[in-house]
Design a protein around this motif. Structure first.
Motif, PDB file in Angstrom:
ATOM      1  N   GLN A 558      -8.916 -20.415  -9.432  1.00 57.49           N
ATOM      2  CA  GLN A 558      -8.683 -19.586  -8.307  1.00 57.49           C
ATOM      3  C   GLN A 558      -7.462 -18.891  -8.162  1.00 57.49           C
ATOM      4  O   GLN A 558      -7.499 -17.722  -7.952  1.00 57.49           O
ATOM      5  CB  GLN A 558      -8.682 -20.651  -7.061  1.00 57.49           C
ATOM      6  N   TRP A 559      -6.238 -19.376  -8.538  1.00 65.10           N
ATOM      7  CA  TRP A 559      -5.164 -18.482  -8.748  1.00 65.10           C
ATOM      8  C   TRP A 559      -5.236 -17.583  -9.646  1.00 65.10           C
ATOM      9  O   TRP A 559      -4.520 -16.250  -9.341  1.00 65.10           O
ATOM     10  CB  TRP A 559      -3.836 -19.469  -9.038  1.00 65.10           C
ATOM     11  N   ASN A 560      -6.010 -17.639 -10.940  1.00 67.98           N
ATOM     12  CA  ASN A 560      -6.084 -16.822 -11.873  1.00 67.98           C
ATOM     13  C   ASN A 560      -6.926 -15.541 -11.372  1.00 67.98           C
ATOM     14  O   ASN A 560      -6.578 -14.388 -11.686  1.00 67.98           O
ATOM     15  CB  ASN A 560      -6.756 -17.034 -12.992  1.00 67.98           C
ATOM     16  N   GLN A 561      -7.630 -15.869 -10.534  1.00 72.93           N
ATOM     17  CA  GLN A 561      -8.700 -14.705 -10.065  1.00 72.93           C
ATOM     18  C   GLN A 561      -7.678 -13.841  -9.043  1.00 72.93           C
ATOM     19  O   GLN A 561      -7.768 -12.586  -9.270  1.00 72.93           O
ATOM     20  CB  GLN A 561      -9.785 -15.168  -9.149  1.00 72.93           C
ATOM     21  N   MET A 562      -6.873 -14.392  -8.208  1.00 73.28           N
ATOM     22  CA  MET A 562      -5.961 -13.733  -7.329  1.00 73.28           C
ATOM     23  C   MET A 562      -5.124 -12.903  -8.458  1.00 73.28           C
ATOM     24  O   MET A 562      -4.602 -11.659  -8.384  1.00 73.28           O
ATOM     25  CB  MET A 562      -5.193 -14.615  -6.687  1.00 73.28           C
ATOM     26  N   SER A 563      -4.508 -13.422  -9.564  1.00 73.49           N
ATOM     27  CA  SER A 563      -3.650 -12.888 -10.348  1.00 73.49           C
ATOM     28  C   SER A 563      -4.330 -11.790 -11.020  1.00 73.49           C
ATOM     29  O   SER A 563      -3.389 -10.486 -11.233  1.00 73.49           O
ATOM     30  CB  SER A 563      -3.168 -13.983 -11.348  1.00 73.49           C
ATOM     31  N   GLN A 564      -5.442 -11.776 -11.507  1.00 72.10           N
ATOM     32  CA  GLN A 564      -6.302 -10.715 -12.172  1.00 72.10           C
ATOM     33  C   GLN A 564      -6.401  -9.726 -11.086  1.00 72.10           C
ATOM     34  O   GLN A 564      -6.439  -8.249 -11.576  1.00 72.10           O
ATOM     35  CB  GLN A 564      -7.687 -11.249 -12.703  1.00 72.10           C
ATOM     36  N   ALA A 565      -6.804  -9.816  -9.841  1.00 66.68           N
ATOM     37  CA  ALA A 565      -6.926  -8.859  -8.836  1.00 66.68           C
ATOM     38  C   ALA A 565      -5.592  -8.127  -8.741  1.00 66.68           C
ATOM     39  O   ALA A 565      -5.369  -6.812  -8.651  1.00 66.68           O
ATOM     40  CB  ALA A 565      -7.429  -9.345  -7.461  1.00 66.68           C
ATOM     41  N   LEU A 566      -4.457  -8.554  -8.769  1.00 65.99           N
ATOM     42  CA  LEU A 566      -2.906  -8.397  -8.609  1.00 65.99           C
ATOM     43  C   LEU A 566      -2.810  -7.522 -10.021  1.00 65.99           C
ATOM     44  O   LEU A 566      -2.327  -6.208  -9.872  1.00 65.99           O
ATOM     45  CB  LEU A 566      -1.945  -9.379  -8.358  1.00 65.99           C
ATOM     46  N   GLN A 567      -3.207  -7.973 -11.083  1.00 63.54           N
ATOM     47  CA  GLN A 567      -2.940  -7.064 -12.174  1.00 63.54           C
ATOM     48  C   GLN A 567      -3.900  -5.522 -12.112  1.00 63.54           C
ATOM     49  O   GLN A 567      -3.518  -4.705 -12.585  1.00 63.54           O
ATOM     50  CB  GLN A 567      -3.646  -7.688 -13.349  1.00 63.54           C
ATOM     51  N   ARG A 568      -5.248  -5.662 -11.546  1.00 66.87           N
ATOM     52  CA  ARG A 568      -6.018  -4.423 -11.373  1.00 66.87           C
ATOM     53  C   ARG A 568      -5.146  -3.461 -10.400  1.00 66.87           C
ATOM     54  O   ARG A 568      -5.115  -2.389 -10.633  1.00 66.87           O
ATOM     55  CB  ARG A 568      -7.246  -4.639 -10.860  1.00 66.87           C
ATOM     56  N   LEU A 569      -4.529  -3.691  -9.367  1.00 70.03           N
ATOM     57  CA  LEU A 569      -3.740  -3.141  -8.511  1.00 70.03           C
ATOM     58  C   LEU A 569      -2.328  -2.769  -9.232  1.00 70.03           C
ATOM     59  O   LEU A 569      -1.981  -1.651  -9.224  1.00 70.03           O
ATOM     60  CB  LEU A 569      -3.092  -4.053  -7.373  1.00 70.03           C
ATOM     61  N   SER A 570      -2.019  -3.271 -10.278  1.00 71.60           N
ATOM     62  CA  SER A 570      -0.814  -3.030 -11.204  1.00 71.60           C
ATOM     63  C   SER A 570      -1.220  -1.729 -11.868  1.00 71.60           C
ATOM     64  O   SER A 570      -0.767  -0.803 -12.090  1.00 71.60           O
ATOM     65  CB  SER A 570      -0.293  -3.977 -11.952  1.00 71.60           C
ATOM     66  N   LEU A 571      -2.466  -1.821 -12.617  1.00 72.96           N
ATOM     67  CA  LEU A 571      -3.069  -0.737 -13.141  1.00 72.96           C
ATOM     68  C   LEU A 571      -3.259   0.403 -12.501  1.00 72.96           C
ATOM     69  O   LEU A 571      -2.817   1.542 -13.029  1.00 72.96           O
ATOM     70  CB  LEU A 571      -4.189  -1.082 -13.982  1.00 72.96           C
ATOM     71  N   GLU A 572      -3.851   0.217 -11.268  1.00 73.05           N
ATOM     72  CA  GLU A 572      -3.786   1.388 -10.489  1.00 73.05           C
ATOM     73  C   GLU A 572      -2.419   1.976  -9.885  1.00 73.05           C
ATOM     74  O   GLU A 572      -2.369   3.373  -9.926  1.00 73.05           O
ATOM     75  CB  GLU A 572      -4.631   1.036  -8.988  1.00 73.05           C
ATOM     76  N   ALA A 573      -1.471   1.272  -9.926  1.00 76.15           N
ATOM     77  CA  ALA A 573      -0.235   1.840  -9.569  1.00 76.15           C
ATOM     78  C   ALA A 573       0.331   2.722 -10.853  1.00 76.15           C
ATOM     79  O   ALA A 573       1.028   3.604 -10.797  1.00 76.15           O
ATOM     80  CB  ALA A 573       0.856   0.682  -9.322  1.00 76.15           C
ATOM     81  N   ASP A 574       0.006   1.969 -12.196  1.00 79.43           N
ATOM     82  CA  ASP A 574       0.520   2.756 -13.322  1.00 79.43           C
ATOM     83  C   ASP A 574      -0.426   4.073 -13.513  1.00 79.43           C
ATOM     84  O   ASP A 574       0.247   5.231 -13.853  1.00 79.43           O
ATOM     85  CB  ASP A 574       0.065   1.855 -14.422  1.00 79.43           C
ATOM     86  N   LYS A 575      -1.538   4.254 -12.956  1.00 81.36           N
ATOM     87  CA  LYS A 575      -2.602   5.423 -12.914  1.00 81.36           C
ATOM     88  C   LYS A 575      -1.913   6.397 -11.985  1.00 81.36           C
ATOM     89  O   LYS A 575      -1.658   7.715 -12.404  1.00 81.36           O
ATOM     90  CB  LYS A 575      -3.848   5.097 -12.804  1.00 81.36           C
ATOM     91  N   LEU A 576      -1.287   5.837 -10.805  1.00 83.23           N
ATOM     92  CA  LEU A 576      -0.958   6.733  -9.945  1.00 83.23           C
ATOM     93  C   LEU A 576       0.630   7.489 -10.478  1.00 83.23           C
ATOM     94  O   LEU A 576       0.815   8.568 -10.196  1.00 83.23           O
ATOM     95  CB  LEU A 576      -0.802   6.089  -8.701  1.00 83.23           C
ATOM     96  N   GLN A 577       1.383   6.655 -11.046  1.00 84.13           N
ATOM     97  CA  GLN A 577       2.572   6.823 -11.672  1.00 84.13           C
ATOM     98  C   GLN A 577       2.174   7.867 -12.721  1.00 84.13           C
ATOM     99  O   GLN A 577       3.209   8.971 -12.878  1.00 84.13           O
ATOM    100  CB  GLN A 577       3.377   5.625 -12.430  1.00 84.13           C
ATOM    101  N   ALA A 578       1.191   7.728 -13.455  1.00 81.99           N
ATOM    102  CA  ALA A 578       1.031   8.885 -14.603  1.00 81.99           C
ATOM    103  C   ALA A 578       0.560  10.176 -13.917  1.00 81.99           C
ATOM    104  O   ALA A 578       0.839  11.049 -14.413  1.00 81.99           O
ATOM    105  CB  ALA A 578      -0.135   8.276 -15.390  1.00 81.99           C
ATOM    106  N   ILE A 579      -0.029   9.936 -12.941  1.00 88.74           N
ATOM    107  CA  ILE A 579      -0.568  11.320 -12.101  1.00 88.74           C
ATOM    108  C   ILE A 579       0.816  11.941 -11.613  1.00 88.74           C
ATOM    109  O   ILE A 579       0.856  13.171 -11.764  1.00 88.74           O
ATOM    110  CB  ILE A 579      -1.632  11.131 -11.165  1.00 88.74           C
ATOM    111  N   VAL A 580       1.638  11.375 -10.907  1.00 83.54           N
ATOM    112  CA  VAL A 580       2.965  11.882 -10.676  1.00 83.54           C
ATOM    113  C   VAL A 580       3.704  12.385 -11.649  1.00 83.54           C
ATOM    114  O   VAL A 580       4.324  13.543 -11.565  1.00 83.54           O
ATOM    115  CB  VAL A 580       3.827  10.788  -9.720  1.00 83.54           C
ATOM    116  N   ASN A 581       3.920  11.716 -12.743  1.00 83.24           N
ATOM    117  CA  ASN A 581       4.667  12.322 -13.985  1.00 83.24           C
ATOM    118  C   ASN A 581       4.042  13.659 -14.529  1.00 83.24           C
ATOM    119  O   ASN A 581       4.520  14.538 -14.813  1.00 83.24           O
ATOM    120  CB  ASN A 581       4.658  11.367 -15.108  1.00 83.24           C
ATOM    121  N   GLY A 582       2.682  13.510 -14.443  1.00 82.77           N
ATOM    122  CA  GLY A 582       1.667  14.589 -14.863  1.00 82.77           C
ATOM    123  C   GLY A 582       2.212  15.893 -13.923  1.00 82.77           C
ATOM    124  O   GLY A 582       2.555  17.287 -14.459  1.00 82.77           O
TER     125      GLY A 582
END
Length: 812
Positions: A558-582
């Protein structure tokens, strides 16, 4: 007939209705009673052991010896942080009187080794000295020589040669030798560090050939011979008393400085290193010593211009050796000296694959480009020069801008000690990791600058310690606090498993009651319906170790599912950061690609990008906070959580309901079969209640021990937390004192990094120009050759024409 058959049909309908009301899993009364009796007997046989374990003091399931073995495995696998945590537990257990002297000696020495390998030299020195303080008695005496040897290494690594006085004082308190040879080798290293080469040679020669340190001692003898053969640097000339005396005093020193080394000077050292290479590589440590000997031979031959011999020595270093990458770089320069550019280029290509992150990568790439240029591979050379330029020129511009706009030494200090999140909070300029790494490298010999790594590591440890305190406080404040005491947790699980087994026996008896039940109504029907509603929940009570593990795994998922959802949000933040850098890059390089915008539009775009970047930073901070909450939640699952609370409530309610049902059935409020069955199981239920009472008593004892240890541990955590804040305050004081001093050093080193980057970019630009010049010269020479060939052809045509004309004139 019809009147006689009607009651029969009514009876069949009643029986059908009764059967439909019974659970499908009902057992026959005899089978239910038999199974329940077996379960009760099994529990009664184990209750005594559970009570004895609960009444006795908490026993350790994991012994100090097991912790030491696990810590040594982690140390061999280079997981130094985990090894330090595990071995520190053994040292703490010894302090509490729960581990013997042998375990403390083993753990202290291994713990010092873990600190040494992780370059925490101050901590390693503390534990090595702790071992030496007890070196006069067993079992610490077995580690005396190795601890002393490591103290010498620490003194050399930290350039703290003043600590050699303490090392020699400790040497005088120990015997001159031991069976393993570690003391003799330690003496040799200490004398070598003090430049007493004669004493070092004598001590190293005293190490027996069958000693585990014989290979290291033989290598040290070679190093001694090298230092003895190397002339001491000439002393600085004193100010001349007269103008005429100055040239005379300075002449011998200048002549000594210009004298090139010869092979004869290092012949004895080379022969000693060759003797090391002839030893058998029976262990990984000895194989490494042999590789170091080959490296020493190669370097000595290189210094004495014996390049072929140097190449032969380097070729003996295997690709699995830790020295392989250093060997490749040095071998490339040997081939350069020999003029074999192809082999030099090949060695650097291998280096770029085996160690692409090497600090020599820029120099190695430029050297490869130079070799390609000399070999006529102009296109490859140009591509490599341009790649080096494109990689390091933006970094050079970055550090150059940073130096022009920053004059505060504190900012330079913070750049080196702050991590990514702290730098964002302090709004420090973003610098390339190469700049930070090279700034540290430029000052690796500066003792004041070594404070940077110590402060950074201390801050990391403080952060980890605070997180651990929060996690421990959360665990101790929750119902799952027994998780903090693994030995009590195992005992509580055993008692709870037996209790649930008795509950399962009671459920089995209830299944027998369902089979024997009649059509009783009133209170009996109500109680039976409530009891039947709990049957499914009772089947979910954990009994075996596997059941408890599955429950923990379920909570983890149960906690791993929440952690994985949080990791997906981290990846989205990384994508947004890459767009900002571009987008930042587009705004920066727009003019180069002919994209023109008015100043107001650029400022609006830049403001939007900066606003989005600030929002991304806020999201990252929230993600970090949520991740900490998830870690705290994960630490609070298991024995004692809400599922176990529900188990207790269900078990007690079922016990009460079934006892009342049996009481009502035995009093005759149901059919005759139910009454007989109820009376038959009353004695068994009494035994079951007695066994459960004993288990409840054992669980109460264990829970009292948990409560007592929780109070004790909470007090220790509070004390350690106070100490932690005290240490943090002292660290802040040290940090404040170091900011200006180390900041000045850091400012200077950033300037050196800028100069190094300028040199790299300049060399790349020169290479690009040289490549263009070489191409031009090649084309010019080609044109000259074509012109020469054309002139020769014209001359030949003219000669042939002249011959033809001459022949025509001579003909009649």
């Amino acid at each position: 007939m019809p009147s006689r058959r009607a009651p029969g049909w009514a009876l069949l309908v009643a029986l059908a209705a009764t059967g439909a009301a019974r659970p499908a899993l009902a057992l026959s009364p005899a089978d239910a009673k038999s199974r329940a009796e077996g379960a009760v007997r099994e529990v009664e046989a184990n209750v005594g052991a559970v009570q004895a374990a609960a009444a006795s003091a908490a026993r350790q399931r994991i012994t100090p010896e097991q912790r030491i073995a696990a810590g040594e495995l982690l140390l061999r696998n280079k997981d130094y942080d985990a090894a330090i945590d595990l071995l520190s537990q053994v040292v703490e257990l010894h302090r509490q009187g729960k581990a013997n002297e042998a375990s403390n000696a083993d753990a202290s020495f291994l713990l010092a080794g873990a600190y040494f390998e992780s370059k925490q030299y101050a901590s390693a020195r503390r534990y090595y000295r702790a071992v030496l303080d007890q070196a006069a008695r067993a079992p610490y005496d077995a580690y005396a020589g190795r601890s002393l040897s490591r103290l010498v290494d620490i003194a050399l690594h930290t350039s703290d040669l003043d600590s050699l006085d303490d090392i020699f004082a400790r040497m005088n308190q120990l015997p001159a030798s031991d069976a393993s040879g570690s003391l003799q080798y330690a003496h040799a290293k200490a004398y070598f560090a003090r430049h007493d080469f004669a004493a070092a040679r004598a001590a190293a020669s005293g190490v027996r050939a069958d000693s585990p340190y014989s290979y290291q001692a033989q290598y040290l003898l070679g190093a001694v011979l090298v230092r003895e053969a190397t002339p001491a640097p000439p002393p600085a000339p004193e100010p001349p008393t007269t103008a005429a005396a100055a040239p005379v005093a300075a002449a011998p020193a200048a002549a000594g400085e210009l004298a090139p080394p010869t092979k004869a000077r290092y012949a004895a050292a080379i022969e000693q290193f060759r003797a090391v290479t002839r030893l058998s590589p029976d262990t990984d440590a000895h194989r490494h010593v042999i590789d170091l000997a080959w490296m020493a031979i190669g370097r000595l031959f290189y210094e004495t211009s014996g390049y072929l011999d140097a190449a032969d020595a380097y070729s003996h270093v295997d690709r699995t050796s830790p020295e392989f990458n250093a060997m490749l770089y040095e071998l490339a320069w040997v081939y350069v000296r020999l003029g074999d550019y192809q082999r030099a280029q090949r060695a650097l290509e291998v280096l770029s694959i085996t160690d692409p992150g090497s600090l020599q990568f820029a120099d190695g790439s430029l050297l490869r480009a130079d070799l390609m240029l000399r070999s006529g591979q102009f296109e490859k050379a140009l591509a490599l020069y341009e790649s080096v330029h494109d990689r390091f020129d933006p970094i050079r511009a970055q550090v150059d801008e940073f130096l022009k706009t920053t004059n505060d030494p504190v900012i330079y200090y913070q750049e080196l000690v702050s991590d990514e999140f702290e730098a964002a909070e302090l709004q420090l300029p973003k610098l390339s990791p190469i700049i930070i790494e090279w700034a540290k490298q430029q000052a690796e010999d500066d003792r004041a600058f070594a404070l940077i790594d110590d402060v950074k590591r201390s801050r990391t440890l403080m952060k980890r310690s605070r997180a651990l305190v929060r996690k421990l406080e959360a665990v101790l404040a929750s119902g799952t606090r027994v998780r903090a005491f693994p030995e009590l947790k195992a005992q509580l699980e055993a008692a709870l498993g037996l209790t649930n087994k008795l509950a399962g026996a009671r459920r089995t008896l209830a299944e027998g009651m369902d089979d024997a039940a009649g059509s009783g109504g009133g209170e009996l029907a109500q109680v039976r319906a409530q009891r039947r509603a709990l049957m499914k929940r009772m089947s979910q009570l954990p009994v075996t170790d596997g059941d408890f593990l599955r429950r923990e795994s379920s909570g983890e998922r149960q906690w791993n599912q929440m952690s994985q959802a949080l990791q997906r949000l981290s990846l989205e933040a990384d994508k947004l950061q890459a767009i900002v850098n571009g987008l930042q890059r587009v705004l920066k390089d727009a003019d180069q690609f002919g994209v023109t915008r008015d100043l107001a539009s650029r400022q609006r775009f830049q403001a939007e990008i900066e606003a989005n970047e600030r929002e991304i930073a806020v999201y990252r901070k929230k993600i970090t906070e949520y991740r900490e909450v998830i870690e705290l939640g994960r630490s609070q699952i298991g024995l004692g959580d809400q599922r176990y609370v529900e188990d207790d409530a269900t078990r007690k309610q079922f016990r009460t309901l079934f006892a009342r049902e049996v009481e009502l059935a035995a009093s005759g409020q149901d059919g005759g079969d139910a009454q007989a069955y109820a009376r038959a199981i009353q004695a068994l239920l009494a035994r079951l209640d007695a066994a459960e009472g004993r288990l409840d008593s054992a669980r109460g004892t264990i829970e009292r021990q948990v409560a007592e240890q929780t109070r004790s541990l909470s007090a220790e955590i509070a004390q350690e937390s106070a100490n932690l804040e005290q240490y943090a305050g002292r660290l802040d004081e040290l940090d404040a004192e170091a900011r200006t001093l180390v900041g000045e050093v850091a400012m200077r080193n950033f300037g050196l990094v800028r100069d190094r980057l300028k040199n790299i970019v300049l060399r790349a630009d020169v290479g690009i120009v040289q490549e263009a010049w070489e191409v031009r010269e090649e084309e010019r020479m080609r044109v000259i050759d074509l012109q020469r060939e054309r002139a020769q052809e014209d001359q030949q045509l003219n000669d042939e024409l002249r011959e033809v004309l001459d022949d025509a004139e001579e003909s009649p």
